[in-house]
Design a protein around this motif. Structure first.
Motif, PDB file in Angstrom:
ATOM      1  N   ILE A 192      -1.950   5.559  -9.011  1.00 41.05           N
ATOM      2  CA  ILE A 192      -1.276   4.268  -9.161  1.00 41.05           C
ATOM      3  C   ILE A 192      -2.321   3.172  -9.059  1.00 41.05           C
ATOM      4  CG2 ILE A 192       0.401   2.669  -8.132  1.00 41.05           C
ATOM      5  CD1 ILE A 192       1.973   5.026  -7.198  1.00 41.05           C
ATOM      6  N   ASN A 193      -2.364   2.367 -10.063  1.00 35.67           N
ATOM      7  CA  ASN A 193      -3.301   1.249 -10.095  1.00 35.67           C
ATOM      8  C   ASN A 193      -2.664   0.039  -9.397  1.00 35.67           C
ATOM      9  OD1 ASN A 193      -5.231   2.700 -11.659  1.00 35.67           O
ATOM     10  ND2 ASN A 193      -3.986   2.291 -13.493  1.00 35.67           N
ATOM     11  N   VAL A 194      -3.308  -0.473  -8.325  1.00 34.90           N
ATOM     12  CA  VAL A 194      -2.790  -1.594  -7.542  1.00 34.90           C
ATOM     13  C   VAL A 194      -3.551  -2.853  -7.925  1.00 34.90           C
ATOM     14  CG1 VAL A 194      -2.419  -2.529  -5.237  1.00 34.90           C
ATOM     15  CG2 VAL A 194      -2.176  -0.068  -5.642  1.00 34.90           C
ATOM     16  N   THR A 195      -2.785  -3.861  -8.337  1.00 30.94           N
ATOM     17  CA  THR A 195      -3.387  -5.163  -8.634  1.00 30.94           C
ATOM     18  C   THR A 195      -3.047  -6.144  -7.506  1.00 30.94           C
ATOM     19  OG1 THR A 195      -1.435  -5.845  -9.892  1.00 30.94           O
ATOM     20  CG2 THR A 195      -3.216  -4.778 -11.102  1.00 30.94           C
ATOM     21  N   ASN A 196      -3.885  -7.172  -7.390  1.00 33.94           N
ATOM     22  CA  ASN A 196      -3.681  -8.220  -6.371  1.00 33.94           C
ATOM     23  C   ASN A 196      -3.699  -7.629  -4.964  1.00 33.94           C
ATOM     24  OD1 ASN A 196      -3.342 -10.891  -5.574  1.00 33.94           O
ATOM     25  ND2 ASN A 196      -1.108 -10.694  -5.480  1.00 33.94           N
ATOM     26  N   SER A 197      -4.608  -6.678  -4.728  1.00 31.44           N
ATOM     27  CA  SER A 197      -4.659  -5.995  -3.435  1.00 31.44           C
ATOM     28  C   SER A 197      -5.167  -6.935  -2.339  1.00 31.44           C
ATOM     29  CB  SER A 197      -5.562  -4.765  -3.533  1.00 31.44           C
ATOM     30  OG  SER A 197      -6.892  -5.159  -3.867  1.00 31.44           O
ATOM     31  N   GLY A 198      -4.833  -6.578  -1.110  1.00 31.82           N
ATOM     32  CA  GLY A 198      -5.247  -7.372   0.031  1.00 31.82           C
ATOM     33  C   GLY A 198      -4.549  -6.886   1.283  1.00 31.82           C
ATOM     34  N   ASN A 199      -4.875  -7.498   2.433  1.00 31.21           N
ATOM     35  CA  ASN A 199      -4.277  -7.105   3.705  1.00 31.21           C
ATOM     36  C   ASN A 199      -2.866  -7.684   3.857  1.00 31.21           C
ATOM     37  OD1 ASN A 199      -6.607  -5.739   4.464  1.00 31.21           O
ATOM     38  ND2 ASN A 199      -7.510  -7.570   5.403  1.00 31.21           N
ATOM     39  N   ASN A 200      -2.010  -6.947   4.598  1.00 32.44           N
ATOM     40  CA  ASN A 200      -0.661  -7.403   4.944  1.00 32.44           C
ATOM     41  C   ASN A 200       0.152  -7.770   3.708  1.00 32.44           C
ATOM     42  OD1 ASN A 200      -1.318  -7.179   7.725  1.00 32.44           O
ATOM     43  ND2 ASN A 200      -2.224  -9.236   7.697  1.00 32.44           N
ATOM     44  N   ARG A 201       0.215  -6.842   2.725  1.00 33.96           N
ATOM     45  CA  ARG A 201       0.975  -7.064   1.506  1.00 33.96           C
ATOM     46  C   ARG A 201       1.935  -5.915   1.265  1.00 33.96           C
ATOM     47  NH1 ARG A 201      -2.758 -10.439  -2.742  1.00 33.96           N
ATOM     48  NH2 ARG A 201      -3.785 -11.741  -1.166  1.00 33.96           N
ATOM     49  N   VAL A 202       2.934  -6.174   0.416  1.00 33.64           N
ATOM     50  CA  VAL A 202       3.962  -5.191   0.105  1.00 33.64           C
ATOM     51  C   VAL A 202       3.794  -4.773  -1.351  1.00 33.64           C
ATOM     52  CG1 VAL A 202       6.433  -4.753  -0.036  1.00 33.64           C
ATOM     53  CG2 VAL A 202       5.520  -6.199   1.793  1.00 33.64           C
ATOM     54  N   LEU A 203       3.754  -3.429  -1.593  1.00 31.42           N
ATOM     55  CA  LEU A 203       3.600  -2.911  -2.953  1.00 31.42           C
ATOM     56  C   LEU A 203       4.940  -2.885  -3.658  1.00 31.42           C
ATOM     57  CD1 LEU A 203       1.113   0.070  -2.403  1.00 31.42           C
ATOM     58  CD2 LEU A 203       0.587  -2.231  -3.181  1.00 31.42           C
ATOM     59  N   THR A 204       4.976  -3.424  -4.870  1.00 32.70           N
ATOM     60  CA  THR A 204       6.173  -3.365  -5.715  1.00 32.70           C
ATOM     61  C   THR A 204       5.814  -2.627  -6.993  1.00 32.70           C
ATOM     62  OG1 THR A 204       5.627  -5.530  -6.660  1.00 32.70           O
ATOM     63  CG2 THR A 204       7.115  -5.493  -4.776  1.00 32.70           C
ATOM     64  N   ASP A 205       6.687  -1.689  -7.388  1.00 35.99           N
ATOM     65  CA  ASP A 205       6.441  -0.864  -8.587  1.00 35.99           C
ATOM     66  C   ASP A 205       6.582  -1.707  -9.841  1.00 35.99           C
ATOM     67  OD1 ASP A 205       5.958   1.319 -10.155  1.00 35.99           O
ATOM     68  OD2 ASP A 205       8.058   1.941 -10.187  1.00 35.99           O
ATOM     69  N   ILE A 206       5.698  -1.425 -10.809  1.00 38.84           N
ATOM     70  CA  ILE A 206       5.746  -2.144 -12.088  1.00 38.84           C
ATOM     71  C   ILE A 206       6.277  -1.235 -13.187  1.00 38.84           C
ATOM     72  CG2 ILE A 206       4.388  -3.327 -13.853  1.00 38.84           C
ATOM     73  CD1 ILE A 206       2.523  -4.284 -11.668  1.00 38.84           C
ATOM     74  N   ASP A 207       5.598  -0.114 -13.451  1.00 38.46           N
ATOM     75  CA  ASP A 207       6.009   0.778 -14.540  1.00 38.46           C
ATOM     76  C   ASP A 207       5.879   2.245 -14.175  1.00 38.46           C
ATOM     77  OD1 ASP A 207       3.284   0.979 -14.431  1.00 38.46           O
ATOM     78  OD2 ASP A 207       2.902   0.126 -16.419  1.00 38.46           O
ATOM     79  N   GLY A 208       5.759   2.592 -12.929  1.00 37.60           N
ATOM     80  CA  GLY A 208       5.598   3.981 -12.526  1.00 37.60           C
ATOM     81  C   GLY A 208       4.162   4.387 -12.333  1.00 37.60           C
ATOM     82  N   ASP A 209       3.244   3.765 -13.019  1.00 36.11           N
ATOM     83  CA  ASP A 209       1.821   4.070 -12.883  1.00 36.11           C
ATOM     84  C   ASP A 209       1.058   2.939 -12.212  1.00 36.11           C
ATOM     85  OD1 ASP A 209       2.127   6.522 -14.155  1.00 36.11           O
ATOM     86  OD2 ASP A 209       1.891   5.634 -16.145  1.00 36.11           O
ATOM     87  N   SER A 210       1.641   1.760 -12.167  1.00 37.05           N
ATOM     88  CA  SER A 210       0.953   0.601 -11.610  1.00 37.05           C
ATOM     89  C   SER A 210       1.856  -0.082 -10.571  1.00 37.05           C
ATOM     90  CB  SER A 210       0.576  -0.400 -12.710  1.00 37.05           C
ATOM     91  OG  SER A 210      -0.282   0.214 -13.674  1.00 37.05           O
ATOM     92  N   ALA A 211       1.235  -0.781  -9.653  1.00 41.84           N
ATOM     93  CA  ALA A 211       1.963  -1.520  -8.626  1.00 41.84           C
ATOM     94  C   ALA A 211       1.257  -2.830  -8.337  1.00 41.84           C
ATOM     95  CB  ALA A 211       2.085  -0.707  -7.333  1.00 41.84           C
ATOM     96  N   ASN A 212       2.020  -3.775  -7.830  1.00 44.57           N
ATOM     97  CA  ASN A 212       1.457  -5.074  -7.495  1.00 44.57           C
ATOM     98  C   ASN A 212       1.573  -5.288  -5.981  1.00 44.57           C
ATOM     99  OD1 ASN A 212       0.318  -7.645  -8.152  1.00 44.57           O
ATOM    100  ND2 ASN A 212       2.334  -8.554  -7.762  1.00 44.57           N
ATOM    101  N   ALA A 213       0.504  -5.760  -5.357  1.00 42.21           N
ATOM    102  CA  ALA A 213       0.503  -6.044  -3.913  1.00 42.21           C
ATOM    103  C   ALA A 213       0.977  -7.476  -3.701  1.00 42.21           C
ATOM    104  CB  ALA A 213      -0.892  -5.840  -3.335  1.00 42.21           C
ATOM    105  N   GLU A 214       2.233  -7.604  -3.237  1.00 41.57           N
ATOM    106  CA  GLU A 214       2.829  -8.928  -3.089  1.00 41.57           C
ATOM    107  C   GLU A 214       2.444  -9.531  -1.733  1.00 41.57           C
ATOM    108  OE1 GLU A 214       4.427 -10.372  -5.396  1.00 41.57           O
ATOM    109  OE2 GLU A 214       5.037  -8.767  -6.770  1.00 41.57           O
ATOM    110  N   SER A 215       1.899 -10.763  -1.760  1.00 42.97           N
ATOM    111  CA  SER A 215       1.632 -11.474  -0.508  1.00 42.97           C
ATOM    112  C   SER A 215       2.892 -12.148   0.013  1.00 42.97           C
ATOM    113  CB  SER A 215       0.528 -12.518  -0.721  1.00 42.97           C
ATOM    114  OG  SER A 215       0.924 -13.462  -1.705  1.00 42.97           O
TER     115      SER A 215
END
Length: 357
Positions: A192-215
């Motif tokens: 799973i490719n994580v974009t916008n990574s960082g500390n204290n974030r929540v991962l949200t699924d995008i398309d099954g292969d990618s996720a976004n780290a929500e601040s």
């Protein structure tokens, strides 16, 4: 004009501008009567209005005219008071006893001689104490002789030299090699490719292969149950910072609201005076009876009915009366101006009661 008026209660004193009595009953006797002096003070007096005897009626004239009434008899005089008895004479005081004679003081004893100083030794021995003076007969004890001087202390010995360091030990032999570990199991495929990574974030699924780290968690829908914007939390939620609700906050409780705070601050964002209070809904949604503070006009607590909970001000139908308890010799006029309004009560330290009307 409204002002403080005294309430007449049992045992209180009063000054009245006018007194009217009605529906009085006739009394059989007049032994005790109500009288008023020149200063307007009302009191009672015993036997103040005993009537004289009625005169005899005159005989009818030849032409049938009525006779004149007889004059009233004079009131009887009051009896004189008896004289008081004389007091008995006081008894004579007893004579004082004579004082005893003082005893003679004893003579003082002679002082003892001082002891001689001790000789200084190598580790100096202390000097002997002087002999104590002999006690005087029947007098005070003699003073003790002075202590002899202490001898000087002996000199300290010199410190020993430090020992030499020991030689280093020989190195130990190497340990035998450990056995090989077993091979690990193969990992599952997929990354799973994580974009916008960082500390204290929540991962949200995008398309099954990618996720976004929500601040920040953002729900873009309106929060309905048929769309994806509803956040449901089944456990306890602890918020360590501010909670801001920009929509309508709804609270569904299975029991009455329990508040541990002893004081509740309402209208905390206010920067000027205003109204505020509590509304208890009745038969119509958002309408009910209000218990509130009228800060814009009367500065008093009051009640009203059929009040809409979204209102920013209210007009009371009735007010809550307050009781001011005076101390010392304080009068009701000393109460704060906000309490000098219709219906309020003042009680003085002497027990008098006043009402503002």
């Amino acid at each position: 004009m409204a002002n403080w008026k005294k309430v007449i209660v049992s045992g209180s004193s009063a000054e009245l501008a006018q007194l009217s009595l009605s529906n009085l009953t006739t009394q059989a006797t007049e032994d005790t009567v109500l009288v008023i002096n020149d200063s307007g003070v009302i009191g009672t007096r015993e036997n103040a209005a005993s009537s004289g005897t009625s005169g005899t009626s005159g005989s009818n004239g030849s032409s049938g005219s009525s006779g004149t009434s007889g004059a009233d008899g004079a009131a009887g005089s009051s009896g004189s008071s008896g004289t008081s008895g004389t007091s008995g004479a006081d008894g004579a005081a007893g004579s004082s006893g004579s004082s005893g004679t003082s005893g003679d003081s004893g003579s003082s004893g002679s002082s003892g001689t001082s002891g001689v100083d001790g000789a200084a030794g190598s580790s100096g021995s202390s000097g002997t104490s002087g002999d104590s003076g002999s006690s005087g007969s029947s007098g005070t004890s003699g003073t003790s002789g002075a202590d002899g001087a202490a001898g000087s202390s002996g000199s300290s010995g010199t410190s020993g030299t430090s020992g030499s360091d020991g030689s280093s030990g020989s190195s130990g032999t190497s340990g035998s090699s450990g056995s090989d570990g077993s091979s690990g199991s193969s990992g599952t495929s997929g990354v799973i490719n994580v974009t916008n990574s960082g500390n204290n974030r929540v991962l949200t699924d995008i398309d099954g292969d990618s996720a976004n780290a929500e601040s920040q968690m953002t729900f873009v829908t309106d929060g309905g149950t048929t769309v994806g914007g509803l956040l449901t939390v089944t456990g306890d939620v602890v918020i360590s910072h501010d909670l801001t609700v920009q929509g309508t906050a709804s609270f569904q409780n299975s029991e009455n609201l329990l508040v541990a705070d002893r004081f509740i601050l309402m209208a905390s964002g206010s920067t000027s005076v205003g109204d505020g209070g509590i509304v208890v809904q009745q038969a119509t949604q958002d309408y009910g009876d209000a218990f509130a503070y009228d800060g814009l006009s009367t500065e008093r607590w009051g009640v009203t009915s059929s009040f809409h909970a979204s209102g920013s001000g209210f007009t009371p139908d009735a007010f809550m009366a307050t009781v001011v308890v005076g101390t010392g010799g304080a009068l009701p006029t000393s109460a704060a101006s906000r309490y000098q309004q219709e219906g309020n009560i003042f009680t003085s330290a002497s027990g008098d009661v006043y009402i503002y009307s």
